[in-house]
Design a protein around this motif. Structure first.
Motif, PDB file in Angstrom:
ATOM      1  N   ASP A  90       0.849  -1.192   0.000  1.00  0.00           N
ATOM      2  CA  ASP A  90       0.000   0.000   0.000  1.00  0.00           C
ATOM      3  C   ASP A  90       0.890   1.250   0.000  1.00  0.00           C
ATOM      4  O   ASP A  90       1.880   1.311   0.726  1.00  0.00           O
ATOM      5  N   LEU A  91       0.541   2.237  -0.821  1.00  0.00           N
ATOM      6  CA  LEU A  91       1.415   3.406  -0.949  1.00  0.00           C
ATOM      7  C   LEU A  91       1.384   4.292   0.295  1.00  0.00           C
ATOM      8  O   LEU A  91       2.333   5.009   0.577  1.00  0.00           O
ATOM      9  N   GLN A  92       0.279   4.230   1.050  1.00  0.00           N
ATOM     10  CA  GLN A  92       0.186   5.033   2.268  1.00  0.00           C
ATOM     11  C   GLN A  92       0.632   4.272   3.513  1.00  0.00           C
ATOM     12  O   GLN A  92       1.057   4.862   4.490  1.00  0.00           O
ATOM     13  N   GLU A  93       0.492   2.952   3.462  1.00  0.00           N
ATOM     14  CA  GLU A  93       0.891   2.112   4.611  1.00  0.00           C
ATOM     15  C   GLU A  93       1.760   0.995   4.061  1.00  0.00           C
ATOM     16  O   GLU A  93       1.293  -0.134   3.889  1.00  0.00           O
ATOM     17  N   PRO A  94       3.031   1.307   3.782  1.00  0.00           N
ATOM     18  CA  PRO A  94       3.854   0.351   3.022  1.00  0.00           C
ATOM     19  C   PRO A  94       4.224  -0.937   3.765  1.00  0.00           C
ATOM     20  O   PRO A  94       4.953  -1.758   3.217  1.00  0.00           O
ATOM     21  N   THR A  95       3.690  -1.128   4.966  1.00  0.00           N
ATOM     22  CA  THR A  95       3.919  -2.429   5.610  1.00  0.00           C
ATOM     23  C   THR A  95       2.703  -3.337   5.412  1.00  0.00           C
ATOM     24  O   THR A  95       2.684  -4.469   5.883  1.00  0.00           O
ATOM     25  N   ARG A  96       1.670  -2.825   4.729  1.00  0.00           N
ATOM     26  CA  ARG A  96       0.496  -3.654   4.407  1.00  0.00           C
ATOM     27  C   ARG A  96       0.420  -3.847   2.902  1.00  0.00           C
ATOM     28  O   ARG A  96       0.786  -2.953   2.145  1.00  0.00           O
ATOM     29  N   LYS A  97      -0.115  -4.992   2.473  1.00  0.00           N
ATOM     30  CA  LYS A  97      -0.167  -5.199   1.022  1.00  0.00           C
ATOM     31  C   LYS A  97      -1.248  -4.309   0.396  1.00  0.00           C
ATOM     32  O   LYS A  97      -2.255  -4.003   1.050  1.00  0.00           O
ATOM     33  N   MET A  98      -1.021  -3.900  -0.829  1.00  0.00           N
ATOM     34  CA  MET A  98      -2.031  -3.131  -1.562  1.00  0.00           C
ATOM     35  C   MET A  98      -3.247  -4.025  -1.733  1.00  0.00           C
ATOM     36  O   MET A  98      -3.115  -5.179  -2.116  1.00  0.00           O
ATOM     37  N   SER A  99      -4.450  -3.501  -1.400  1.00  0.00           N
ATOM     38  CA  SER A  99      -5.631  -4.353  -1.548  1.00  0.00           C
ATOM     39  C   SER A  99      -6.850  -3.522  -1.894  1.00  0.00           C
ATOM     40  O   SER A  99      -6.840  -2.290  -1.756  1.00  0.00           O
ATOM     41  N   LYS A 100      -7.878  -4.228  -2.350  1.00  0.00           N
ATOM     42  CA  LYS A 100      -9.096  -3.537  -2.773  1.00  0.00           C
ATOM     43  C   LYS A 100      -9.774  -2.863  -1.586  1.00  0.00           C
ATOM     44  O   LYS A 100     -10.589  -1.982  -1.756  1.00  0.00           O
ATOM     45  N   SER A 101      -9.447  -3.330  -0.376  1.00  0.00           N
ATOM     46  CA  SER A 101     -10.122  -2.769   0.798  1.00  0.00           C
ATOM     47  C   SER A 101      -9.191  -1.834   1.572  1.00  0.00           C
ATOM     48  O   SER A 101      -9.289  -1.735   2.783  1.00  0.00           O
TER      49      SER A 101
END
Ligand code: AMP
Ligand code: TRP
Length: 327
Positions: free
Chosen positions: A185-196
């Motif tokens: 995720d571009l805003q939370e780069p320790t979480r994977k990019m996801s639809k939610s």
């Protein structure tokens, strides 16, 4: 030609993680494999979903997949719910899987597996996924990193079934890309990019226009160190950007890091490379909107082709467990 199968949920816009982690390989695979690609609308029922939107989302997912480059002449694209063999085989596999192994699935645990009110379908989700794969004698399954554990379960179920009832299923292998297998995720780069994602700025849709891509990359979270290094543990934001650039251009992220001294320059090039990569996808998507019936025709012929393969494999499995042949 060897078979591949993969699936995607019809749950919102297709994002960069889907594209780089899996869908680009779907497009590549259709040239030298017999490829089956499934929009897993039955899986979508296992989470929160809006019944008034589901059909539309399935059609929209199919349109985006065609825009990405799936060619209905080269691959079979279909909706899971149109092929009744999937839930039927899933039952035989539910009678092969154990509570213990399904309870260990991290995706189930992450999505609230501890709660008493969790849907049973969320628990048995990976068994339906195994059925999706095993019904097509697929040897390879192109997926992102997050699906490795589900593929391991599929392999275990296939082995166990074959051992218990006689050789029935091909044991498949996951194919995970070396780069961008887990886009963050571009805003939370320790979480994977996801639809939610919690922030609209965190995710790039494959249909985002160049200005939108540029804005999201410019605002992407980095760190205060101001030195460009590829180090996913210590510098997740910057490393994610390097991986995106590497994956879009075919270059190695660590080598790319050496070419930049400022975050701003890196971000400019990332945004440019992504916009360039996704430009044809957006163009094809708007062309496809001019012929709304096309997607329906593709899904109808896909379902017929899928049934022709899945039917005999289900028959093999039913006969292996000793069910009375249907009159
Ligand atoms: P889903 O949207 O969960 O149905 O995922 C469809 C495909 O995209 C699967 O093969 C996933 O492994 C892959 N995928 C989803 N999110 C990501 C991500 N952030 N990075 C890489 N691959 C992903
Ligand atoms: N579980 C996969 C995901 O969330 C989607 C999926 C369903 C799938 N059936 C599949 C992927 C079969 C590969 C093969 O991404």
């Amino acid at each position: 030609m060897s078979r591949v199968l993969s699936g995607i949920q019809p749950s919102g816009d297709i994002h960069l993680g889907n594209y780089l982690g899996a869908l680009r390989a779907w497009v590549d695979n259709q040239r030298d494999h017999e490829a089956f690609y499934c929009i897993v609308d039955l899986h979508a029922l296992s989470g929160g979903f809006d019944p008034s939107m589901l059909a539309q989302r399935t059609v929209e997912a199919a349109r985006s997949l065609l825009a990405i480059g799936l060619d209905p002449e080269l691959c079979t694209l279909f909706a899971q719910s149109h092929v009744g063999e999937h839930p039927r085989l899933a039952w035989l596999l539910e009678c092969t899987a154990t509570m213990g192994e399904l309870r260990r699935m991290t995706q189930f645990k992450d999505k609230g597996g501890e709660s008493e009110s969790v849907r049973v379908g969320l628990f048995t989700y990976p068994v339906l996924q195994a059925a999706d794969i095993l019904l097509y004698d697929a040897e390879q399954v192109p997926v992102g990193e997050d699906q490795r554990q589900h593929l391991e379960l599929t392999r275990n179920l296939a082995h166990r079934f074959n051992h218990r009832y006689g050789e029935t299923f091909v044991v498949p292998e996951p194919v995970v890309p070396t780069l961008a297998a887990r886009v963050m995720d571009l805003q939370e780069p320790t979480r994977k990019m996801s639809k939610s994602s919690s922030s609209a700025l965190g995710t790039i849709s494959v249909l985002d226009p160049p200005e939108e891509i540029e804005r999201k990359i410019r605002k992407a979270v980095t760190d205060t160190e101001a030195s460009v290094r590829y180090d996913p543990a210590a510098k997740p934001g910057v490393s994610n950007l390097l991986e995106l650039l590497g994956s879009a251009t075919g270059a190695d992220p660590a080598t790319l890091a050496g070419q930049y001294s400022r975050y701003g320059d890196l971000k400019r090039d990332v945004a440019e490379a992504l916009a360039e990569m996704l430009r044809p996808v957006r163009e094809r998507h708007s062309d496809l909107a001019k012929d709304p019936e096309l997607v329906m025709r593709v899904l109808a012929s896909g379902a017929a082709r899928a049934r022709a393969v899945a039917g005999p494999v289900l028959g093999r499995a039913m006969s292996a467990v000793g069910l009375l042949p249907a009159p």
